[in-house]
Design a protein around this motif. Structure first.
Motif, short mmCIF file in Angstrom:
data_model
loop_
_atom_site.label_atom_id
_atom_site.label_comp_id
_atom_site.label_asym_id
_atom_site.label_seq_id
_atom_site.Cartn_x
_atom_site.Cartn_y
_atom_site.Cartn_z
N TYR A 120 0.83 -1.24 -0.34
CA TYR A 120 0.10 -0.10 -0.04
C TYR A 120 1.35 1.46 -0.04
O TYR A 120 0.53 2.25 -0.64
N ARG A 150 2.39 2.53 -3.94
CA ARG A 150 1.10 3.63 -4.01
C ARG A 150 0.84 4.99 -3.64
O ARG A 150 -0.18 5.43 -4.35
N ARG A 151 1.56 5.05 -2.94
CA ARG A 151 1.12 6.48 -1.91
C ARG A 151 1.85 7.87 -2.35
O ARG A 151 2.70 8.09 -1.13
N GLN A 175 6.76 -5.08 -11.34
CA GLN A 175 5.00 -4.84 -12.14
C GLN A 175 5.99 -4.29 -13.66
O GLN A 175 7.49 -5.02 -14.01
N ASN A 183 -3.93 6.79 -13.92
CA ASN A 183 -3.03 6.05 -13.97
C ASN A 183 -3.30 5.66 -15.55
O ASN A 183 -3.78 4.81 -15.51
N ALA A 237 -2.76 -4.93 -6.78
CA ALA A 237 -2.18 -4.12 -6.80
C ALA A 237 -0.71 -4.98 -6.45
O ALA A 237 -0.71 -5.79 -6.60
#
Length: 191
Positions: free
Chosen positions: A25, A28-29, A100, A131, A94
């Motif tokens: 998490y 992603r921030r 990725q 995104n 995610a």
């Protein structure tokens, strides 16, 4: 669960996955990490936002499946899916930054589409307006935009939108890994 290429696996989230989910998490921030504030305050803010997100999921989708994505036995991502009566709702997908752009999310999405197709259902999701990489992937996989607000675009995929084809591998370019996987029968939609 879906049958995936040998290096990938899916399993239900366990309590001992929390440390990984926290790191995922936080990765992603970037918006919060860039704030000109104390690092401890930012970490607390990220943790609070993560808690709010998960409470929202639990409240709105209490029967959703929370799944860890593994690559070579190591956790690399998380997927949250809600199976409704006429569609599968991809609540969240995610993948950690180091994993990725390796086709993992695409492979999971193709398996989800194959499952939905076998059940005669569609797939819906919301993607952040900013995104662009995720939105581009969804468009390549046949999702269409249904509407948007200031933050999110609602997208939907339905098997019939694939111009009457019967299987996903008929609409994928022949030279893609995803097409080769589907041709080899690697996706098993029995969940």
């Amino acid at each position: 669960m879906y049958k995936l290429p040998a290096a990938l696996g899916l399993r239900e989230v366990h309590e001992d996955d929390q440390a990984f989910l926290d790191v995922l998490y936080a990765s992603r921030r970037e918006d919060l990490r860039q704030m000109p504030m104390d690092a401890a305050f930012i970490a607390q803010m990220i943790k609070m936002q993560q808690h709010v997100q998960m409470e929202g999921v639990r409240l709105n989708y209490p029967e959703a499946r929370h799944v860890i994505v593994e690559h070579a036995g190591q956790p690399v991502g998380r997927v949250i899916i809600h199976a409704g009566s006429d569609e599968l709702r991809l609540i969240d997908i995610a993948i950690i930054p180091s994993a990725q752009r390796q086709g993992i999310a695409k492979t999971i999405l193709l398996a989800l589409q194959a499952d939905a197709q076998d059940q005669g259902k569609g797939v819906s999701l919301a993607v952040e307006q900013t995104n662009f990489a995720a939105r581009g992937l969804y468009l390549k996989l046949g999702f269409v935009a249904l509407g948007a607000d200031a933050l999110f675009e609602q997208m939907h995929w339905q098997a019939q939108e694939l111009a009457g084809t019967n299987t996903l591998n008929e609409v994928l370019p022949a030279n893609t890994l995803a097409n080769k996987i589907t041709q080899q029968g690697q996706f098993d939609a029995t969940a």
